[in-house]
Enzyme design. Structure first.
Site, PDB file in Angstrom:
ATOM      1  N   HIS A  23     -14.323  -1.724  -4.581  1.00 35.24           N
ATOM      2  CA  HIS A  23     -15.405  -1.052  -3.850  1.00 35.24           C
ATOM      3  C   HIS A  23     -16.762  -1.641  -4.240  1.00 35.24           C
ATOM      4  O   HIS A  23     -17.612  -1.894  -3.388  1.00 35.24           O
ATOM      5  CB  HIS A  23     -15.449   0.450  -4.190  1.00 35.24           C
ATOM      6  CG  HIS A  23     -14.252   1.244  -3.751  1.00 35.24           C
ATOM      7  ND1 HIS A  23     -13.597   2.119  -4.582  1.00 35.24           N
ATOM      8  CD2 HIS A  23     -13.610   1.302  -2.561  1.00 35.24           C
ATOM      9  CE1 HIS A  23     -12.600   2.699  -3.920  1.00 35.24           C
ATOM     10  NE2 HIS A  23     -12.584   2.207  -2.688  1.00 35.24           N
ATOM     11  N   LYS A  47      -7.159  15.488   2.005  1.00 37.08           N
ATOM     12  CA  LYS A  47      -6.824  14.936   0.685  1.00 37.08           C
ATOM     13  C   LYS A  47      -7.291  15.874  -0.419  1.00 37.08           C
ATOM     14  O   LYS A  47      -8.350  16.495  -0.302  1.00 37.08           O
ATOM     15  CB  LYS A  47      -7.516  13.579   0.485  1.00 37.08           C
ATOM     16  CG  LYS A  47      -6.825  12.417   1.170  1.00 37.08           C
ATOM     17  CD  LYS A  47      -7.494  11.108   0.748  1.00 37.08           C
ATOM     18  CE  LYS A  47      -6.970   9.912   1.513  1.00 37.08           C
ATOM     19  NZ  LYS A  47      -7.794   8.712   1.260  1.00 37.08           N
ATOM     20  N   ARG A  96      -8.330  -5.211   2.924  1.00 36.67           N
ATOM     21  CA  ARG A  96      -7.516  -5.881   1.907  1.00 36.67           C
ATOM     22  C   ARG A  96      -6.376  -6.678   2.513  1.00 36.67           C
ATOM     23  O   ARG A  96      -6.201  -7.838   2.216  1.00 36.67           O
ATOM     24  CB  ARG A  96      -6.947  -4.837   0.918  1.00 36.67           C
ATOM     25  CG  ARG A  96      -7.973  -4.301  -0.034  1.00 36.67           C
ATOM     26  CD  ARG A  96      -7.464  -3.094  -0.745  1.00 36.67           C
ATOM     27  NE  ARG A  96      -7.130  -2.037   0.200  1.00 36.67           N
ATOM     28  CZ  ARG A  96      -6.832  -0.811  -0.117  1.00 36.67           C
ATOM     29  NH1 ARG A  96      -6.777  -0.449  -1.373  1.00 36.67           N
ATOM     30  NH2 ARG A  96      -6.566   0.085   0.815  1.00 36.67           N
ATOM     31  N   SER A 134      -7.734   3.055  -5.264  1.00 37.58           N
ATOM     32  CA  SER A 134      -8.013   4.187  -6.158  1.00 37.58           C
ATOM     33  C   SER A 134      -6.711   4.843  -6.602  1.00 37.58           C
ATOM     34  O   SER A 134      -6.571   5.248  -7.760  1.00 37.58           O
ATOM     35  CB  SER A 134      -8.880   5.221  -5.433  1.00 37.58           C
ATOM     36  OG  SER A 134     -10.117   4.661  -5.082  1.00 37.58           O
TER      37      SER A 134
HETATM   38  O1  PNS Z   1     -11.442   5.605   1.228  1.00 35.97           O
HETATM   39  P1  PNS Z   1     -10.813   6.052   2.500  1.00 35.97           P
HETATM   40  O2  PNS Z   1      -9.979   7.300   2.285  1.00 35.97           O
HETATM   41  O3  PNS Z   1     -10.072   4.972   3.213  1.00 35.97           O
HETATM   42  O4  PNS Z   1     -12.012   6.448   3.449  1.00 35.97           O
HETATM   43  C1  PNS Z   1     -11.798   6.956   4.694  1.00 35.97           C
HETATM   44  C2  PNS Z   1     -13.104   7.558   5.211  1.00 35.97           C
HETATM   45  C3  PNS Z   1     -13.785   8.346   4.142  1.00 35.97           C
HETATM   46  C4  PNS Z   1     -13.984   6.455   5.629  1.00 35.97           C
HETATM   47  C5  PNS Z   1     -12.745   8.433   6.382  1.00 35.97           C
HETATM   48  O5  PNS Z   1     -11.794   9.374   5.975  1.00 35.97           O
HETATM   49  C6  PNS Z   1     -13.962   9.139   6.952  1.00 35.97           C
HETATM   50  O6  PNS Z   1     -14.889   8.548   7.390  1.00 35.97           O
HETATM   51  N1  PNS Z   1     -13.928  10.462   6.933  1.00 35.97           N
HETATM   52  C7  PNS Z   1     -14.977  11.281   7.495  1.00 35.97           C
HETATM   53  C8  PNS Z   1     -14.485  12.012   8.742  1.00 35.97           C
HETATM   54  C9  PNS Z   1     -14.450  11.048   9.909  1.00 35.97           C
HETATM   55  O7  PNS Z   1     -15.455  10.583  10.362  1.00 35.97           O
HETATM   56  N2  PNS Z   1     -13.231  10.772  10.362  1.00 35.97           N
HETATM   57  C10 PNS Z   1     -12.994   9.804  11.397  1.00 35.97           C
HETATM   58  C11 PNS Z   1     -12.937  10.444  12.738  1.00 35.97           C
HETATM   59  S1  PNS Z   1     -12.559   9.198  13.829  1.00 35.97           S
END
Ligand code: PNS
Length: 178
Positions: A23, A47, A96, A134
């Site tokens: 990150h 989560k 990745r 993570s």
């Molecule tokens: O580290 P991650 O879990 O891959 O991150 C995913 C993240 C945080 C980017 C994603 O879950 C997110 O943006 N969540 C906020 C809610 C949202 O906007 N969801 C997408 C709707 S299309």
């Protein structure tokens, strides 16, 4: 006449539970391209995180303190709404492997529909971080192995201590002595 220059703002979203060297690499590279980078600790309702959003923000602030154009925030809503309200024009994510692609592609399309003024930009992860996540860091620490080389040195002890405590509490509950 010179065109009026507008600050280019990018959002680097993620769960960051906890932040890894992978990150940090993406955040550093985004900070070299954009005028301002907002690292967004998103709250994913599906989560169960190990660290609270405030702890995650604190850890990212610690490891990005040398990057003056990086800010760290948390938000419980949609990423697209955060991006819009902060006037950002890019969502920067690390990619990745092929396995990341389908999910990221879906998210990028949904976010483009919700916030057409922003582009999702993927930075290809460094080869040494290709396998890093993570959840892998949590598993390595859970089983008592050193997480140096996976997370920034400044927050290594903090992460390891939390995970070791969790591991000890779980073993206590199960009546395992070690
Ligand atoms: O580290 P991650 O879990 O891959 O991150 C995913 C993240 C945080 C980017 C994603 O879950 C997110 O943006 N969540 C906020 C809610 C949202 O906007 N969801 C997408 C709707 S299309």
């Amino acid at each position: 006449m010179m065109a009026e220059s507008k600050q280019r703002i990018a959002v680097c979203p993620g769960s960051f539970d906890p932040v890894t060297l992978g990150h940090v690499d993406i955040i550093q590279r985004a900070a070299a391209i954009f005028d301002k980078v907002i690292v967004l600790v998103s709250i994913n309702p599906t989560k169960e995180p190990m660290f609270s959003p405030e702890e995650r923000v604190e850890m990212i602030k610690t490891v990005t303190k040398n990057l003056p154009n990086v800010e760290v925030e948390t938000f419980g809503g949609l990423l697209a709404d955060f991006v819009k309200s902060h006037g950002a024009t890019a969502i920067v994510k690390g990619l990745r492997a092929v396995s990341d692609f389908e999910y990221e592609f879906q998210m990028a399309l949904a976010n483009k529909k919700l916030c057409p003024e922003a582009e999702t930009i993927f930075l290809v992860t460094r080869s040494e971080n290709m396998y890093l996540s993570s959840s892998m860091v949590k598993q390595i620490a859970y089983f008592g192995r050193d997480i140096s080389g996976f997370v920034p040195a400044e927050i290594k002890e903090r992460i390891a201590a939390r995970i070791e405590k969790l591991s000890a509490d779980t073993n206590k509950c199960e009546g395992v002595e070690n």
